[in-house]
Design a protein around this motif. Structure first.
Motif, PDB file in Angstrom:
ATOM      1  N   VAL A  36       0.849  -1.182   0.000  1.00  0.00           N
ATOM      2  CA  VAL A  36       0.000   0.000   0.000  1.00  0.00           C
ATOM      3  C   VAL A  36       0.879   1.224   0.000  1.00  0.00           C
ATOM      4  CG1 VAL A  36      -1.987  -1.045   1.133  1.00  0.00           C
ATOM      5  CG2 VAL A  36      -0.168  -0.106   2.516  1.00  0.00           C
ATOM      6  N   PRO A  37       0.357   2.378  -0.463  1.00  0.00           N
ATOM      7  CA  PRO A  37       1.185   3.581  -0.529  1.00  0.00           C
ATOM      8  C   PRO A  37       1.731   3.964   0.832  1.00  0.00           C
ATOM      9  CG  PRO A  37      -0.856   3.862  -1.762  1.00  0.00           C
ATOM     10  CD  PRO A  37      -0.982   2.578  -1.006  1.00  0.00           C
ATOM     11  N   SER A  38       2.944   4.477   0.857  1.00  0.00           N
ATOM     12  CA  SER A  38       3.547   4.951   2.095  1.00  0.00           C
ATOM     13  C   SER A  38       2.896   6.247   2.533  1.00  0.00           C
ATOM     14  CB  SER A  38       5.044   5.190   1.895  1.00  0.00           C
ATOM     15  OG  SER A  38       5.684   3.990   1.520  1.00  0.00           O
ATOM     16  N   PRO A  39       2.796   6.517   3.821  1.00  0.00           N
ATOM     17  CA  PRO A  39       2.206   7.777   4.281  1.00  0.00           C
ATOM     18  C   PRO A  39       3.042   8.953   3.842  1.00  0.00           C
ATOM     19  CG  PRO A  39       3.272   6.611   6.090  1.00  0.00           C
ATOM     20  CD  PRO A  39       3.271   5.678   4.920  1.00  0.00           C
ATOM     21  N   MET A  40       2.352  10.077   3.581  1.00  0.00           N
ATOM     22  CA  MET A  40       3.037  11.293   3.148  1.00  0.00           C
ATOM     23  C   MET A  40       3.817  11.916   4.300  1.00  0.00           C
ATOM     24  SD  MET A  40       1.279  14.668   1.473  1.00  0.00           S
ATOM     25  CE  MET A  40       0.588  13.661   0.183  1.00  0.00           C
ATOM     26  N   PRO A  41       5.071  12.313   4.063  1.00  0.00           N
ATOM     27  CA  PRO A  41       5.834  12.966   5.138  1.00  0.00           C
ATOM     28  C   PRO A  41       5.121  14.209   5.640  1.00  0.00           C
ATOM     29  CG  PRO A  41       7.230  12.457   3.245  1.00  0.00           C
ATOM     30  CD  PRO A  41       5.812  12.216   2.818  1.00  0.00           C
ATOM     31  N   THR A  42       5.174  14.436   6.923  1.00  0.00           N
ATOM     32  CA  THR A  42       4.533  15.611   7.507  1.00  0.00           C
ATOM     33  C   THR A  42       5.506  16.775   7.555  1.00  0.00           C
ATOM     34  OG1 THR A  42       3.145  14.214   8.886  1.00  0.00           O
ATOM     35  CG2 THR A  42       3.359  16.527   9.540  1.00  0.00           C
ATOM     36  N   PRO A  43       5.210  17.877   6.817  1.00  0.00           N
ATOM     37  CA  PRO A  43       6.103  19.045   6.839  1.00  0.00           C
ATOM     38  C   PRO A  43       6.086  19.712   8.196  1.00  0.00           C
ATOM     39  CG  PRO A  43       4.630  19.053   4.930  1.00  0.00           C
ATOM     40  CD  PRO A  43       4.121  18.017   5.891  1.00  0.00           C
ATOM     41  N   PRO A  44       6.970  20.709   8.385  1.00  0.00           N
ATOM     42  CA  PRO A  44       7.049  21.379   9.679  1.00  0.00           C
ATOM     43  C   PRO A  44       5.728  22.001  10.095  1.00  0.00           C
ATOM     44  CG  PRO A  44       8.887  22.012   8.263  1.00  0.00           C
ATOM     45  CD  PRO A  44       7.944  21.240   7.418  1.00  0.00           C
ATOM     46  N   VAL A  45       5.378  21.900  11.374  1.00  0.00           N
ATOM     47  CA  VAL A  45       4.180  22.540  11.893  1.00  0.00           C
ATOM     48  C   VAL A  45       4.307  24.047  11.741  1.00  0.00           C
ATOM     49  CG1 VAL A  45       2.781  22.895  13.952  1.00  0.00           C
ATOM     50  CG2 VAL A  45       3.795  20.657  13.525  1.00  0.00           C
ATOM     51  N   GLY A  46       3.192  24.681  11.287  1.00  0.00           N
ATOM     52  CA  GLY A  46       3.199  26.135  11.144  1.00  0.00           C
ATOM     53  C   GLY A  46       3.466  26.567   9.730  1.00  0.00           C
ATOM     54  N   GLY A  47       3.765  25.648   8.830  1.00  0.00           N
ATOM     55  CA  GLY A  47       3.897  25.978   7.424  1.00  0.00           C
ATOM     56  C   GLY A  47       5.311  25.813   6.935  1.00  0.00           C
ATOM     57  N   SER A  48       6.264  26.489   7.498  1.00  0.00           N
ATOM     58  CA  SER A  48       7.656  26.401   7.079  1.00  0.00           C
ATOM     59  C   SER A  48       8.498  27.224   8.023  1.00  0.00           C
ATOM     60  CB  SER A  48       7.804  26.917   5.638  1.00  0.00           C
ATOM     61  OG  SER A  48       7.436  28.279   5.563  1.00  0.00           O
ATOM     62  N   PRO A  49       9.817  27.113   7.910  1.00  0.00           N
ATOM     63  CA  PRO A  49      10.663  27.926   8.796  1.00  0.00           C
ATOM     64  C   PRO A  49      10.302  29.401   8.725  1.00  0.00           C
ATOM     65  CG  PRO A  49      11.972  26.310   7.601  1.00  0.00           C
ATOM     66  CD  PRO A  49      10.581  26.252   7.024  1.00  0.00           C
ATOM     67  N   GLY A  50      10.155  30.039   9.856  1.00  0.00           N
ATOM     68  CA  GLY A  50       9.836  31.467   9.891  1.00  0.00           C
ATOM     69  C   GLY A  50       8.406  31.759  10.265  1.00  0.00           C
ATOM     70  N   ALA A  51       7.484  30.809   9.962  1.00  0.00           N
ATOM     71  CA  ALA A  51       6.073  31.078  10.209  1.00  0.00           C
ATOM     72  C   ALA A  51       5.768  31.185  11.696  1.00  0.00           C
ATOM     73  CB  ALA A  51       5.212  29.985   9.577  1.00  0.00           C
ATOM     74  N   ALA A  52       6.330  30.263  12.486  1.00  0.00           N
ATOM     75  CA  ALA A  52       5.993  30.225  13.907  1.00  0.00           C
ATOM     76  C   ALA A  52       6.547  31.414  14.670  1.00  0.00           C
ATOM     77  CB  ALA A  52       6.513  28.921  14.521  1.00  0.00           C
ATOM     78  N   SER A  53       7.548  32.087  14.126  1.00  0.00           N
ATOM     79  CA  SER A  53       8.186  33.192  14.840  1.00  0.00           C
ATOM     80  C   SER A  53       7.781  34.552  14.288  1.00  0.00           C
ATOM     81  CB  SER A  53       9.705  33.029  14.760  1.00  0.00           C
ATOM     82  OG  SER A  53      10.141  33.035  13.413  1.00  0.00           O
ATOM     83  N   CYS A  54       6.651  34.638  13.611  1.00  0.00           N
ATOM     84  CA  CYS A  54       6.204  35.905  13.034  1.00  0.00           C
ATOM     85  C   CYS A  54       5.907  36.909  14.143  1.00  0.00           C
ATOM     86  CB  CYS A  54       4.969  35.689  12.174  1.00  0.00           C
ATOM     87  SG  CYS A  54       4.313  37.222  11.476  1.00  0.00           S
ATOM     88  N   SER A  55       6.691  37.972  14.203  1.00  0.00           N
ATOM     89  CA  SER A  55       6.545  38.962  15.268  1.00  0.00           C
ATOM     90  C   SER A  55       5.308  39.830  15.089  1.00  0.00           C
ATOM     91  CB  SER A  55       7.794  39.853  15.320  1.00  0.00           C
ATOM     92  OG  SER A  55       7.955  40.554  14.086  1.00  0.00           O
ATOM     93  N   LEU A  56       4.698  39.786  13.904  1.00  0.00           N
ATOM     94  CA  LEU A  56       3.515  40.611  13.645  1.00  0.00           C
ATOM     95  C   LEU A  56       2.239  39.980  14.163  1.00  0.00           C
ATOM     96  CD1 LEU A  56       4.336  41.702   9.972  1.00  0.00           C
ATOM     97  CD2 LEU A  56       4.650  43.026  12.068  1.00  0.00           C
ATOM     98  N   GLY A  57       2.327  38.737  14.615  1.00  0.00           N
ATOM     99  CA  GLY A  57       1.155  38.082  15.142  1.00  0.00           C
ATOM    100  C   GLY A  57       0.408  37.274  14.099  1.00  0.00           C
TER     101      GLY A  57
END
Length: 317
Positions: A36-57
């Motif tokens: 059966v197909p392998s599960p899709m890799p889960t990318p970083p939580v929050g979208g990508s590097p930089g998203a989680a640290s957005c200082s603008l909120g």
């Protein structure tokens, strides 16, 4: 203008038959060794590097998005120029999409996209890879919360794209809390499908060494959602996406969950209440389509989503 939001649904459990089933139509040819197909890799939580640290909120999940006049295009192209200087090994500078365009062939897509996000963040912008983009290649950028912009920075043939403005959103559309939403980069974007409310199943091919069963996950009743994804015939119960959509399988996998026996994305199949483990059990998983089943013996076959919605079909061989 479009609104980034999800639709609500009621939950029903019934068995119905429809002509078009999940994951594409299985082949009736004799299959290779079961897998059966392998599960899709889960990318970083929050979208990508930089998203989680957005200082603008945070952004707004109800942002209104559409074409306008881009204000952050220079910031994006400057981030590209810096990346070419910083990491020249990411590009083939002898191969351009247009002579003298500076749109070089990208040799490492992941490093290129993450490098752009990092350069934008270093320049004081909030940026992330668009978690709702099927290819996970678009970049979202903002320098305030009043608006954000999305750019398609990579061509389908693998070159940099310097004029890839896609849309503007008011107020800014990112980052948002993705709890209860598909993982970033999963391939299933807005509008997000409601929970599976029922399963459909049928005998797709009969005769020969084995019969092939097929199934489809359905949502609804929800007229608004079905119309939003392209079913404009007035139906209120529909698959999570049209069969030809590249988001069909990712959205099915997200909403259906993992099979209880394999632990892989897709529904759970049983024969007379027992898992399908191979010919000796009377049934086995289709080698390339988790939504299909190969049947070698008669019985009552059931297919279920993680919500408990199931469909049963009797097979006489």
């Amino acid at each position: 203008m479009t609104q980034r939001s999800s639709a609500a649904t009621a939950v029903l459990v019934v068995a119905v038959l429809i002509p078009s089933c999940g994951g594409g139509s299985p082949s009736s040819a004799t299959p290779p060794t079961t897998s059966v197909p392998s599960p899709m890799p889960t990318p970083p939580v929050g979208g990508s590097p930089g998203a989680a640290s957005c200082s603008l909120g945070a952004g707004s999940p109800d942002a209104q998005c559409g074409k306008g006049s881009p204000r952050l295009l220079d910031a994006v192209t400057n981030a590209m120029d810096r990346l070419v200087q910083q990491q020249p090994a990411l590009f083939d500078k002898t191969d351009e999409a247009g002579i003298g365009s500076g749109q070089y062939r990208v040799l490492d897509k992941e490093a290129y996209l993450n490098g752009l996000v990092a350069n934008l963040a270093a320049g004081g912008y909030c940026a992330q890879r668009d978690p709702d983009d099927y290819t996970y290649e678009r970049i979202q950028v903002k320098n305030e919360n009043g608006f954000s912009e999305t750019f398609d920075v990579l061509t389908g043939t693998g070159f940099m794209r310097r004029s890839g403005y896609v849309e503007s959103c008011t107020p800014a559309s990112f980052p948002i809390d993705r709890s209860g939403l598909p993982p970033a980069g999963s391939g299933c974007g807005a509008p997000y499908p409601p929970e599976i409310s029922r399963m459909a199943c049928k005998v797709h091919f009969a005769g020969g060494e084995f019969d092939t069963l097929d199934s489809t996950a359905l949502v609804g009743p929800d007229w608004e959602y079905c119309a939003a994804i392209g079913f404009t015939d007035g139906r209120s119960i529909c698959p999570v996406r049209p069969e030809t959509s590249p988001e069909r399988v990712p959205c099915e996998n997200w909403r259906t969950g993992n099979a209880r026996d394999t632990g892989l994305p897709g529904p759970t199949w049983t024969r007379d209440g027992k898992f399908c483990t191979g010919k000796a059990s009377g049934c086995e998983h289709h080698p390339t389509n988790a939504w299909a089943l190969l049947v070698y013996a008669p019985g009552t076959f059931q297919v279920c989503a993680q919500t408990g919605s199931c469909c049963s079909v009797e097979v006489q061989r």
